[in-house]
Scaffold this active site. Structure first.
Site, PDB file in Angstrom:
ATOM      1  N   TYR A  24     -13.392  -4.659  10.330  1.00  0.00           N
ATOM      2  CA  TYR A  24     -12.183  -4.432  10.486  1.00  0.00           C
ATOM      3  C   TYR A  24     -11.165  -4.553  11.861  1.00  0.00           C
ATOM      4  O   TYR A  24     -10.678  -5.135  11.917  1.00  0.00           O
ATOM      5  CB  TYR A  24     -12.422  -2.885   9.999  1.00  0.00           C
ATOM      6  CG  TYR A  24     -11.352  -1.526  10.136  1.00  0.00           C
ATOM      7  CD1 TYR A  24     -10.206  -1.415   8.998  1.00  0.00           C
ATOM      8  CD2 TYR A  24     -10.772  -0.994  11.491  1.00  0.00           C
ATOM      9  CE1 TYR A  24      -9.121  -0.592   8.882  1.00  0.00           C
ATOM     10  CE2 TYR A  24      -9.562   0.094  10.875  1.00  0.00           C
ATOM     11  CZ  TYR A  24      -9.159   0.353  10.804  1.00  0.00           C
ATOM     12  OH  TYR A  24      -7.211   0.557  10.214  1.00  0.00           O
ATOM     13  N   ALA A  25     -12.325  -3.961  12.805  1.00  0.00           N
ATOM     14  CA  ALA A  25     -11.136  -3.833  14.804  1.00  0.00           C
ATOM     15  C   ALA A  25     -11.056  -5.408  14.824  1.00  0.00           C
ATOM     16  O   ALA A  25      -9.642  -5.378  14.709  1.00  0.00           O
ATOM     17  CB  ALA A  25     -12.363  -3.287  15.417  1.00  0.00           C
TER      18      ALA A  25
ATOM     19  N   ILE B 226      -6.021   9.111  10.704  1.00  0.00           N
ATOM     20  CA  ILE B 226      -4.782   9.877  10.072  1.00  0.00           C
ATOM     21  C   ILE B 226      -5.102  10.618   8.622  1.00  0.00           C
ATOM     22  O   ILE B 226      -5.991   9.976   8.054  1.00  0.00           O
ATOM     23  CB  ILE B 226      -3.875   8.727   9.779  1.00  0.00           C
ATOM     24  CG1 ILE B 226      -3.043   7.831  11.579  1.00  0.00           C
ATOM     25  CG2 ILE B 226      -2.557   9.295   8.956  1.00  0.00           C
ATOM     26  CD1 ILE B 226      -2.796   8.697  11.959  1.00  0.00           C
TER      27      ILE B 226
ATOM     28  N   GLY C 158       0.997  -1.157   0.201  1.00  0.00           N
ATOM     29  CA  GLY C 158       0.394   0.046  -0.386  1.00  0.00           C
ATOM     30  C   GLY C 158       0.662   1.200   0.172  1.00  0.00           C
ATOM     31  O   GLY C 158       0.581   2.150   0.822  1.00  0.00           O
TER      32      GLY C 158
ATOM     33  N   LYS D 208      -7.549  -6.226  12.538  1.00  0.00           N
ATOM     34  CA  LYS D 208      -6.336  -5.343  13.135  1.00  0.00           C
ATOM     35  C   LYS D 208      -6.095  -5.632  14.971  1.00  0.00           C
ATOM     36  O   LYS D 208      -5.135  -6.066  14.935  1.00  0.00           O
ATOM     37  CB  LYS D 208      -6.727  -3.565  13.397  1.00  0.00           C
ATOM     38  CG  LYS D 208      -7.052  -3.145  12.147  1.00  0.00           C
ATOM     39  CD  LYS D 208      -5.610  -3.133  10.459  1.00  0.00           C
ATOM     40  CE  LYS D 208      -5.895  -2.232   9.828  1.00  0.00           C
ATOM     41  NZ  LYS D 208      -4.577  -2.431   8.897  1.00  0.00           N
TER      42      LYS D 208
ATOM     43  N   SER E 241       1.456   2.904  -2.271  1.00  0.00           N
ATOM     44  CA  SER E 241       0.740   4.420  -3.267  1.00  0.00           C
ATOM     45  C   SER E 241       0.812   5.698  -2.973  1.00  0.00           C
ATOM     46  O   SER E 241       0.632   6.848  -3.425  1.00  0.00           O
ATOM     47  CB  SER E 241      -0.316   4.187  -4.716  1.00  0.00           C
ATOM     48  OG  SER E 241      -1.537   2.776  -3.625  1.00  0.00           O
ATOM     49  N   ARG E 242      -0.012   5.641  -1.705  1.00  0.00           N
ATOM     50  CA  ARG E 242      -0.863   6.352  -0.856  1.00  0.00           C
ATOM     51  C   ARG E 242      -1.395   6.379   0.075  1.00  0.00           C
ATOM     52  O   ARG E 242      -0.774   5.363   1.207  1.00  0.00           O
ATOM     53  CB  ARG E 242      -2.802   6.336  -1.561  1.00  0.00           C
ATOM     54  CG  ARG E 242      -3.123   5.939  -2.891  1.00  0.00           C
ATOM     55  CD  ARG E 242      -4.737   6.673  -3.769  1.00  0.00           C
ATOM     56  NE  ARG E 242      -4.724   5.359  -3.154  1.00  0.00           N
ATOM     57  CZ  ARG E 242      -6.227   4.785  -1.842  1.00  0.00           C
ATOM     58  NH1 ARG E 242      -6.396   5.675  -1.324  1.00  0.00           N
ATOM     59  NH2 ARG E 242      -6.610   3.075  -2.284  1.00  0.00           N
TER      60      ARG E 242
ATOM     61  N   ASN F  52       1.496  -3.067   5.422  1.00  0.00           N
ATOM     62  CA  ASN F  52       0.551  -1.682   5.526  1.00  0.00           C
ATOM     63  C   ASN F  52      -0.390  -1.361   5.039  1.00  0.00           C
ATOM     64  O   ASN F  52      -1.450  -1.017   5.617  1.00  0.00           O
ATOM     65  CB  ASN F  52       1.204  -0.357   5.350  1.00  0.00           C
ATOM     66  CG  ASN F  52       0.964   0.989   4.709  1.00  0.00           C
ATOM     67  OD1 ASN F  52       0.084   1.696   5.906  1.00  0.00           O
ATOM     68  ND2 ASN F  52       0.286   1.398   3.222  1.00  0.00           N
TER      69      ASN F  52
HETATM   70  P1  NAP Z   1      -5.120   4.252   1.905  1.00  0.00           P
HETATM   71  O1  NAP Z   1      -5.054   6.394   2.243  1.00  0.00           O
HETATM   72  O2  NAP Z   1      -6.867   3.973   1.440  1.00  0.00           O
HETATM   73  O3  NAP Z   1      -4.327   3.980   1.354  1.00  0.00           O
HETATM   74  C1  NAP Z   1      -4.092   2.317   0.950  1.00  0.00           C
HETATM   75  C2  NAP Z   1      -3.199   1.798   0.548  1.00  0.00           C
HETATM   76  O4  NAP Z   1      -3.581   0.531   0.081  1.00  0.00           O
HETATM   77  C3  NAP Z   1      -3.211   2.190  -1.235  1.00  0.00           C
HETATM   78  O5  NAP Z   1      -2.039   2.374  -1.442  1.00  0.00           O
HETATM   79  C4  NAP Z   1      -3.711   0.787  -1.995  1.00  0.00           C
HETATM   80  O6  NAP Z   1      -3.503   0.700  -3.386  1.00  0.00           O
HETATM   81  C5  NAP Z   1      -3.725   0.170  -0.636  1.00  0.00           C
HETATM   82  N1  NAP Z   1      -5.077  -0.742  -0.956  1.00  0.00           N
HETATM   83  C6  NAP Z   1      -5.445  -1.238  -0.455  1.00  0.00           C
HETATM   84  N2  NAP Z   1      -6.543  -2.190  -0.892  1.00  0.00           N
HETATM   85  C7  NAP Z   1      -5.860  -2.774  -1.243  1.00  0.00           C
HETATM   86  C8  NAP Z   1      -5.655  -4.444  -2.043  1.00  0.00           C
HETATM   87  N3  NAP Z   1      -7.030  -5.097  -1.576  1.00  0.00           N
HETATM   88  N4  NAP Z   1      -4.870  -4.975  -2.302  1.00  0.00           N
HETATM   89  C9  NAP Z   1      -3.285  -3.704  -2.082  1.00  0.00           C
HETATM   90  N5  NAP Z   1      -3.338  -3.429  -1.949  1.00  0.00           N
HETATM   91  C10 NAP Z   1      -4.250  -2.096  -1.363  1.00  0.00           C
HETATM   92  O7  NAP Z   1      -4.459   3.935   3.343  1.00  0.00           O
HETATM   93  P2  NAP Z   1      -4.326   4.453   4.778  1.00  0.00           P
HETATM   94  O8  NAP Z   1      -5.254   5.513   5.324  1.00  0.00           O
HETATM   95  O9  NAP Z   1      -3.078   5.181   4.029  1.00  0.00           O
HETATM   96  O10 NAP Z   1      -4.041   3.482   5.238  1.00  0.00           O
HETATM   97  C11 NAP Z   1      -2.734   2.445   5.809  1.00  0.00           C
HETATM   98  C12 NAP Z   1      -3.140   1.555   7.036  1.00  0.00           C
HETATM   99  O11 NAP Z   1      -3.620   2.502   8.059  1.00  0.00           O
HETATM  100  C13 NAP Z   1      -4.104   0.437   6.730  1.00  0.00           C
HETATM  101  O12 NAP Z   1      -3.708  -0.738   6.705  1.00  0.00           O
HETATM  102  C14 NAP Z   1      -4.977   1.186   7.929  1.00  0.00           C
HETATM  103  O13 NAP Z   1      -6.119   0.144   7.960  1.00  0.00           O
HETATM  104  C15 NAP Z   1      -4.584   1.758   8.881  1.00  0.00           C
HETATM  105  N6  NAP Z   1      -5.045   3.134   9.400  1.00  0.00           N
HETATM  106  C16 NAP Z   1      -5.652   4.014   9.070  1.00  0.00           C
HETATM  107  C17 NAP Z   1      -6.202   4.892   9.434  1.00  0.00           C
HETATM  108  C18 NAP Z   1      -6.386   6.334   9.396  1.00  0.00           C
HETATM  109  O14 NAP Z   1      -7.227   6.745   9.351  1.00  0.00           O
HETATM  110  N7  NAP Z   1      -6.052   6.844   8.013  1.00  0.00           N
HETATM  111  C19 NAP Z   1      -6.065   5.083  10.708  1.00  0.00           C
HETATM  112  C20 NAP Z   1      -6.081   3.512  11.851  1.00  0.00           C
HETATM  113  C21 NAP Z   1      -5.492   2.690  10.590  1.00  0.00           C
HETATM  114  P3  NAP Z   1      -3.937   1.628  -4.289  1.00  0.00           P
HETATM  115  O15 NAP Z   1      -3.785   3.363  -4.284  1.00  0.00           O
HETATM  116  O16 NAP Z   1      -4.443   0.491  -5.418  1.00  0.00           O
HETATM  117  O17 NAP Z   1      -5.918   1.457  -3.522  1.00  0.00           O
END
Ligand code: NAP
Length: 242
Positions: A148-149, A181, A7, A152, A9-10, A79
């Site tokens: 989800y919970a 985040i 993950g 994790k 890319s974003r 991630n």
């Molecule tokens: P995000 O902005 O939605 O980015 C998700 C990343 O994971 C992207 O690179 C996406 O690829 C990739 N991804 C999603 N589904 C996928 C799949 N089926 N196969 C392969 N790659 C996949 O998420 P984020 O907020 O950065 O979250 C990153 C991690 O932090 C996650 O595990 C999330 O649960 C955890 N987290 C986030 C938060 C928050 O508030 N943001 C809070 C707690 C935990 P594409 O770009 O190609 O879609």
């Protein structure tokens, strides 16, 4: 040092990759479909890989061979994750479909990729596993996000088992538990409730930047604190403190 970041890319994974490249790591970054930033693809230390973690066959075909190469990543950062809604009013079939997809992407795929890495790392006598969990593992979530919970929470328990059993083989394992985040994943909540409301219980008046998570992960990946193995690092703007 050499890292595999899912993950990348974003959001958080992009920030982690930025921090690692800044520290001269070689990085293999994965995404499902979106493009990587140009400053990654133009960097000789970056290799991109497309794989949908929801597809077990593709995961095995694409990621397993990475750990059969001559030079393998000695850091794995699981991630990538999904945050799918499925309330208890849904019929069993629909509810289970979302449950199973969440488990596949957030827990099953990261555990299997970790297994491939660990089986190689025991031979190299070095490795660092960093699993991105969530605050939801500690405080739960609303019932729509119970899968989800649970995914994790499972990831944290899995990480502790790796830490417990592989320390004497030169391998450390850590969990990260982010709160809100500022990424695409959190954008819906930010748009619906607003930053002011979401930060009410926090020590700060802004939502945490993914770059801060990136810096934390790059520090853990440096191998400087192996005896913190098994720990969870909470990064949530002081919304809860444990
Ligand atoms: P995000 O902005 O939605 O980015 C998700 C990343 O994971 C992207 O690179 C996406 O690829 C990739 N991804 C999603 N589904 C996928 C799949 N089926 N196969 C392969 N790659 C996949 O998420 P984020 O907020 O950065 O979250 C990153 C991690 O932090 C996650 O595990 C999330 O649960 C955890 N987290 C986030 C938060 C928050 O508030 N943001 C809070 C707690 C935990 P594409 O770009 O190609 O879609």
């Amino acid at each position: 040092m050499y890292a595999l970041v899912t993950g990348a890319s974003r959001g958080i994974g992009k920030s982690i990759t930025k921090s690692l490249l800044k520290e001269d790591f070689k990085v293999i970054g994965t995404a499902r479909s979106s493009e990587f930033p140009k400053n990654f693809t133009q960097n000789d230390n970056f290799e991109s890989l497309y794989v949908d973690l929801a597809d077990p066959v593709a995961v095995k075909k694409t990621i397993k061979p990475i750990f059969d190469r001559d030079e393998v990543p000695n850091v794995l950062i699981n991630n990538a994750g999904i945050f799918m809604e499925s309330g208890f009013e849904k019929n069993d079939e629909t509810w289970l479909q979302k449950w199973d997809k969440t488990m596949q992407v957030n827990l099953r795929a990261p555990a299997l990729i970790s297994k491939w890495a660990l089986n190689r790392w025991v031979k190299e006598e070095e490795g660092y596993l960093i699993n991105v969990s969530s605050r939801a593992a500690y405080r739960g979530d609303t019932q729509e996000y119970s899968a989800y919970a649970a995914s994790k929470g499972g990831l944290v328990a899995f990480t502790k088992s790796v830490a417990r059993d592989f320390g004497k083989k030169g391998i450390s394992a850590y969990s990260i538990a982010p709160g809100f985040i500022k990424t695409d994943m959190a954008i819906d909540s930010i748009e619906v409730y607003g930053e002011e409301y979401l930060t009410q219980g926090m020590a700060f008046d802004e939502i945490t930047s993914p770059d801060e998570v990136g810096e934390l992960v790059a520090f853990l990946a440096s191998g400087k604190v192996p005896h913190m193995t098994g720990s969870t690092f909470h990064i949530n703007g002081g919304s809860y403190m444990i």
